[in-house]
Design a protein around this motif. Structure first.
Motif, PDB file in Angstrom:
ATOM      1  N   ALA A 197      -2.641  -5.044 -15.691  1.00  0.00           N
ATOM      2  CA  ALA A 197      -1.257  -5.496 -15.914  1.00  0.00           C
ATOM      3  C   ALA A 197      -0.743  -4.126 -15.480  1.00  0.00           C
ATOM      4  N   PHE A 198       0.541  -3.564 -15.470  1.00  0.00           N
ATOM      5  CA  PHE A 198       0.798  -2.583 -14.651  1.00  0.00           C
ATOM      6  C   PHE A 198       1.966  -1.975 -15.627  1.00  0.00           C
ATOM      7  N   CYS A 199       2.395  -1.326 -16.138  1.00  0.00           N
ATOM      8  CA  CYS A 199       3.062  -0.663 -16.900  1.00  0.00           C
ATOM      9  C   CYS A 199       4.549  -0.841 -16.486  1.00  0.00           C
ATOM     10  N   ARG A 200       5.967  -1.207 -17.053  1.00  0.00           N
ATOM     11  CA  ARG A 200       6.750  -0.947 -16.473  1.00  0.00           C
ATOM     12  C   ARG A 200       8.260  -0.445 -17.127  1.00  0.00           C
ATOM     13  N   CYS A 201       7.302  -0.039 -18.542  1.00  0.00           N
ATOM     14  CA  CYS A 201       8.633   0.711 -19.423  1.00  0.00           C
ATOM     15  C   CYS A 201       8.082   1.842 -19.028  1.00  0.00           C
ATOM     16  N   TRP A 202       7.278   2.905 -19.070  1.00  0.00           N
ATOM     17  CA  TRP A 202       6.392   3.650 -18.863  1.00  0.00           C
ATOM     18  C   TRP A 202       6.082   4.844 -20.076  1.00  0.00           C
ATOM     19  N   ARG A 203       6.422   3.664 -21.237  1.00  0.00           N
ATOM     20  CA  ARG A 203       5.549   4.455 -22.352  1.00  0.00           C
ATOM     21  C   ARG A 203       4.466   3.423 -22.642  1.00  0.00           C
ATOM     22  N   SER A 204       3.540   3.471 -21.985  1.00  0.00           N
ATOM     23  CA  SER A 204       2.363   3.064 -22.359  1.00  0.00           C
ATOM     24  C   SER A 204       1.312   4.944 -21.907  1.00  0.00           C
ATOM     25  N   LYS A 205       0.599   4.611 -23.141  1.00  0.00           N
ATOM     26  CA  LYS A 205      -0.247   5.727 -23.389  1.00  0.00           C
ATOM     27  C   LYS A 205      -1.565   5.384 -22.463  1.00  0.00           C
ATOM     28  N   LYS A 206      -1.672   4.849 -21.852  1.00  0.00           N
ATOM     29  CA  LYS A 206      -2.913   4.508 -20.186  1.00  0.00           C
ATOM     30  C   LYS A 206      -1.802   4.551 -19.325  1.00  0.00           C
ATOM     31  N   PHE A 207      -0.726   4.404 -19.179  1.00  0.00           N
ATOM     32  CA  PHE A 207      -0.176   4.396 -17.973  1.00  0.00           C
ATOM     33  C   PHE A 207      -0.559   4.549 -16.306  1.00  0.00           C
ATOM     34  N   PRO A 208      -0.884   4.332 -15.504  1.00  0.00           N
ATOM     35  CA  PRO A 208       0.594   3.431 -14.961  1.00  0.00           C
ATOM     36  C   PRO A 208      -0.358   1.917 -15.758  1.00  0.00           C
TER      37      PRO A 208
END
Ligand code: FES
Length: 75
Positions: free
Chosen positions: A37-48
């Motif tokens: 699952a790839f982040c699209r909110c740009w708030r993840s601590k595990k980005f991307p």
């Protein structure tokens, strides 16, 4: 001026890799495994990758964003 009333002028990326001109992540399909699952909110601590932070963002802002999920076909 800098503080526009139009939401379209606001930053998406608040603090990920700000030293870089552009943030790009590349993956080989073969390395993704069963699913990701790839982040699209740009708030993840595990980005991307998504870590669920979109939930708090949506609650705070009324937004409705979530990850892009990639999975191997079940067959
Ligand atoms: Fe960003 Fe889930 S944490 S989409």
């Amino acid at each position: 001026g800098f503080y526009s009333k139009k939401p379209s002028k606001s930053l998406i990326n608040l603090d990920i890799q700000k030293e870089d001109a552009k943030v790009v992540h590349s993956f080989d399909v073969e390395d993704i495994g069963e699913k990701a699952a790839f982040c699209r909110c740009w708030r993840s601590k595990k980005f991307p990758y998504c870590d669920g932070a979109h939930g708090a963002h949506n609650k705070e802002t009324g937004d409705n964003i979530g990850p892009v999920c990639i999975q191997r076909k079940k067959n």
